[in-house]
Write a protein that holds these residues in place. Sequence first.
Motif, PDB file in Angstrom:
ATOM      1  N   GLY A 123       0.791  -1.230   0.000  1.00  0.00           N
ATOM      2  CA  GLY A 123       0.000   0.000   0.000  1.00  0.00           C
ATOM      3  C   GLY A 123       0.821   1.277   0.000  1.00  0.00           C
ATOM      4  N   ALA A 124       2.153   1.169  -0.147  1.00  0.00           N
ATOM      5  CA  ALA A 124       3.011   2.375  -0.149  1.00  0.00           C
ATOM      6  C   ALA A 124       2.667   3.259  -1.351  1.00  0.00           C
ATOM      7  N   LEU A 125       2.751   4.573  -1.154  1.00  0.00           N
ATOM      8  CA  LEU A 125       2.503   5.537  -2.237  1.00  0.00           C
ATOM      9  C   LEU A 125       3.796   6.304  -2.538  1.00  0.00           C
ATOM     10  N   PHE A 126       3.934   6.730  -3.789  1.00  0.00           N
ATOM     11  CA  PHE A 126       5.173   7.367  -4.236  1.00  0.00           C
ATOM     12  C   PHE A 126       4.887   8.683  -4.957  1.00  0.00           C
ATOM     13  N   ASP A 127       5.863   9.590  -4.894  1.00  0.00           N
ATOM     14  CA  ASP A 127       5.763  10.863  -5.637  1.00  0.00           C
ATOM     15  C   ASP A 127       6.026  10.616  -7.117  1.00  0.00           C
ATOM     16  N   VAL A 128       6.964   9.714  -7.383  1.00  0.00           N
ATOM     17  CA  VAL A 128       7.367   9.428  -8.767  1.00  0.00           C
ATOM     18  C   VAL A 128       7.506   7.916  -8.933  1.00  0.00           C
ATOM     19  N   ILE A 129       6.992   7.415 -10.046  1.00  0.00           N
ATOM     20  CA  ILE A 129       7.271   6.029 -10.434  1.00  0.00           C
ATOM     21  C   ILE A 129       7.976   6.105 -11.777  1.00  0.00           C
ATOM     22  N   ILE A 130       9.113   5.417 -11.889  1.00  0.00           N
ATOM     23  CA  ILE A 130       9.780   5.342 -13.184  1.00  0.00           C
ATOM     24  C   ILE A 130       9.751   3.899 -13.669  1.00  0.00           C
ATOM     25  N   CYS A 131       9.693   3.762 -14.993  1.00  0.00           N
ATOM     26  CA  CYS A 131       9.706   2.436 -15.596  1.00  0.00           C
ATOM     27  C   CYS A 131      10.466   2.579 -16.915  1.00  0.00           C
ATOM     28  N   VAL A 132      11.688   2.057 -16.955  1.00  0.00           N
ATOM     29  CA  VAL A 132      12.585   2.316 -18.081  1.00  0.00           C
ATOM     30  C   VAL A 132      12.856   1.039 -18.873  1.00  0.00           C
ATOM     31  N   GLN A 133      12.674   1.116 -20.172  1.00  0.00           N
ATOM     32  CA  GLN A 133      12.954   0.006 -21.088  1.00  0.00           C
ATOM     33  C   GLN A 133      12.218  -1.266 -20.674  1.00  0.00           C
ATOM     34  N   SER A 134      10.998  -1.117 -20.180  1.00  0.00           N
ATOM     35  CA  SER A 134      10.254  -2.296 -19.742  1.00  0.00           C
ATOM     36  C   SER A 134       8.843  -2.361 -20.294  1.00  0.00           C
ATOM     37  N   LYS A 146      -2.602   1.402 -14.880  1.00  0.00           N
ATOM     38  CA  LYS A 146      -3.638   1.578 -13.840  1.00  0.00           C
ATOM     39  C   LYS A 146      -3.100   1.228 -12.464  1.00  0.00           C
ATOM     40  N   ALA A 147      -2.319   0.147 -12.409  1.00  0.00           N
ATOM     41  CA  ALA A 147      -1.730  -0.269 -11.126  1.00  0.00           C
ATOM     42  C   ALA A 147      -0.734   0.788 -10.626  1.00  0.00           C
ATOM     43  N   PHE A 148       0.042   1.371 -11.540  1.00  0.00           N
ATOM     44  CA  PHE A 148       0.968   2.440 -11.153  1.00  0.00           C
ATOM     45  C   PHE A 148       0.183   3.645 -10.629  1.00  0.00           C
ATOM     46  N   ALA A 149      -0.897   3.992 -11.324  1.00  0.00           N
ATOM     47  CA  ALA A 149      -1.714   5.149 -10.914  1.00  0.00           C
ATOM     48  C   ALA A 149      -2.157   5.000  -9.459  1.00  0.00           C
ATOM     49  N   GLN A 150      -2.466   3.767  -9.056  1.00  0.00           N
ATOM     50  CA  GLN A 150      -2.904   3.533  -7.670  1.00  0.00           C
ATOM     51  C   GLN A 150      -1.780   3.680  -6.655  1.00  0.00           C
ATOM     52  N   ARG A 151      -0.537   3.587  -7.121  1.00  0.00           N
ATOM     53  CA  ARG A 151       0.604   3.694  -6.197  1.00  0.00           C
ATOM     54  C   ARG A 151       1.193   5.104  -6.169  1.00  0.00           C
ATOM     55  N   LEU A 152       0.561   6.037  -6.903  1.00  0.00           N
ATOM     56  CA  LEU A 152       1.049   7.418  -6.893  1.00  0.00           C
ATOM     57  C   LEU A 152       0.308   8.250  -5.856  1.00  0.00           C
ATOM     58  N   LYS A 153       1.035   9.170  -5.220  1.00  0.00           N
ATOM     59  CA  LYS A 153       0.393  10.155  -4.343  1.00  0.00           C
ATOM     60  C   LYS A 153      -0.375  11.134  -5.237  1.00  0.00           C
ATOM     61  N   PRO A 154      -1.308  11.902  -4.656  1.00  0.00           N
ATOM     62  CA  PRO A 154      -1.980  12.942  -5.455  1.00  0.00           C
ATOM     63  C   PRO A 154      -0.917  13.830  -6.124  1.00  0.00           C
ATOM     64  N   ASN A 155      -1.111  14.138  -7.393  1.00  0.00           N
ATOM     65  CA  ASN A 155      -0.128  14.910  -8.195  1.00  0.00           C
ATOM     66  C   ASN A 155       1.188  14.175  -8.439  1.00  0.00           C
ATOM     67  N   GLY A 156       1.243  12.913  -8.074  1.00  0.00           N
ATOM     68  CA  GLY A 156       2.447  12.136  -8.363  1.00  0.00           C
ATOM     69  C   GLY A 156       2.576  11.912  -9.861  1.00  0.00           C
ATOM     70  N   ARG A 157       3.773  11.545 -10.297  1.00  0.00           N
ATOM     71  CA  ARG A 157       4.033  11.440 -11.738  1.00  0.00           C
ATOM     72  C   ARG A 157       4.625  10.079 -12.114  1.00  0.00           C
ATOM     73  N   LEU A 158       4.097   9.515 -13.198  1.00  0.00           N
ATOM     74  CA  LEU A 158       4.683   8.317 -13.806  1.00  0.00           C
ATOM     75  C   LEU A 158       5.573   8.772 -14.955  1.00  0.00           C
ATOM     76  N   ILE A 159       6.809   8.270 -14.986  1.00  0.00           N
ATOM     77  CA  ILE A 159       7.746   8.599 -16.066  1.00  0.00           C
ATOM     78  C   ILE A 159       8.215   7.293 -16.710  1.00  0.00           C
ATOM     79  N   VAL A 160       8.006   7.192 -18.016  1.00  0.00           N
ATOM     80  CA  VAL A 160       8.356   5.975 -18.751  1.00  0.00           C
ATOM     81  C   VAL A 160       9.370   6.334 -19.835  1.00  0.00           C
ATOM     82  N   ILE A 161      10.429   5.540 -19.919  1.00  0.00           N
ATOM     83  CA  ILE A 161      11.349   5.663 -21.064  1.00  0.00           C
ATOM     84  C   ILE A 161      11.321   4.325 -21.785  1.00  0.00           C
ATOM     85  N   ASP A 162      11.139   4.375 -23.089  1.00  0.00           N
ATOM     86  CA  ASP A 162      11.135   3.128 -23.851  1.00  0.00           C
ATOM     87  C   ASP A 162      11.496   3.410 -25.296  1.00  0.00           C
ATOM     88  N   PHE A 163      11.371   2.377 -26.119  1.00  0.00           N
ATOM     89  CA  PHE A 163      11.751   2.482 -27.523  1.00  0.00           C
ATOM     90  C   PHE A 163      10.591   2.985 -28.363  1.00  0.00           C
TER      91      PHE A 163
END
Length: 254
Positions: A123-134, A146-163
């Motif tokens: 149930g931990a929440l995060f300010d930022v979630i990163i997911c790189v090359q995955s 959707k699962a990442f969205a649930q682990r973000l704090k309000p105004n938290g950000r998901l950052i993805v790097i991929d091809f």
Amino acid sequence: MAHEHTHHHHHHDYAKANADHFSEQASNYRTELSIEIAKRCAAHILKKYPFDSNKTELLDFACGPGLIAFELLPNVKRIVGADSAPGMVEVFNRTVTEQGLSTEKIHCVEIGALKGDESDLDGALFDVIICVQSYHHFEDPIQITKAFAQRLKPNGRLIVIDFADAGNIETFFEKVHEHKHEHEHIVAHKHGFTYERMIEIFKAGNLQNPQVEEAFKMPKSEMKTYQAHERMAKVMECDFDFTFHYFIAYADKA
């Protein structure tokens, strides 16, 4: 009914093939090439969120041996790494110990898949979630978003790097995995992603203000100037040309 069963079975095999493959790779993952790419990714990630070393709590999902996580460490309060490959988790946590860091500040947990409920990461929440090359490995990128969205704090950000869907990427994946006939199990999205598709995935995944832009390019000619792990080195000796086009995509929790 039989169809559902097969699908479920396939999903399990797929996730397991991935974890086994990357456990095998764990010990030789730290090469000049992987370090160079990690440094570039970290530099781009740092531009996309107002990181605060006293406050920012970050989840690095599918973190591998933690090359990017350790680059970001001076800019955050705390990092949790998560990876499905036990070999990667072990390498990550060994690095924490070797560097004399506290596990409160940074550690890695083994996670196969996210369920998308409160059981994820206790149930931990995060300010930022990163997911790189995955993202190109995930069978269902919308579900994981959707699962990442649930682990973000309000105004938290998901950052993805991929091809990005460019630069002969499919041929590259086929070459890199051809000896084991395993690429179907390991690479779900062999073309990479178009920018439009990433925006759709983020919107469908309950995130807002999605943005996608080019991060950097890595042509084969440049890759050959860095020492790489054995299988990668073999592919770089092949007679076809390729360029990796990396994008950075980000979106916010409502």
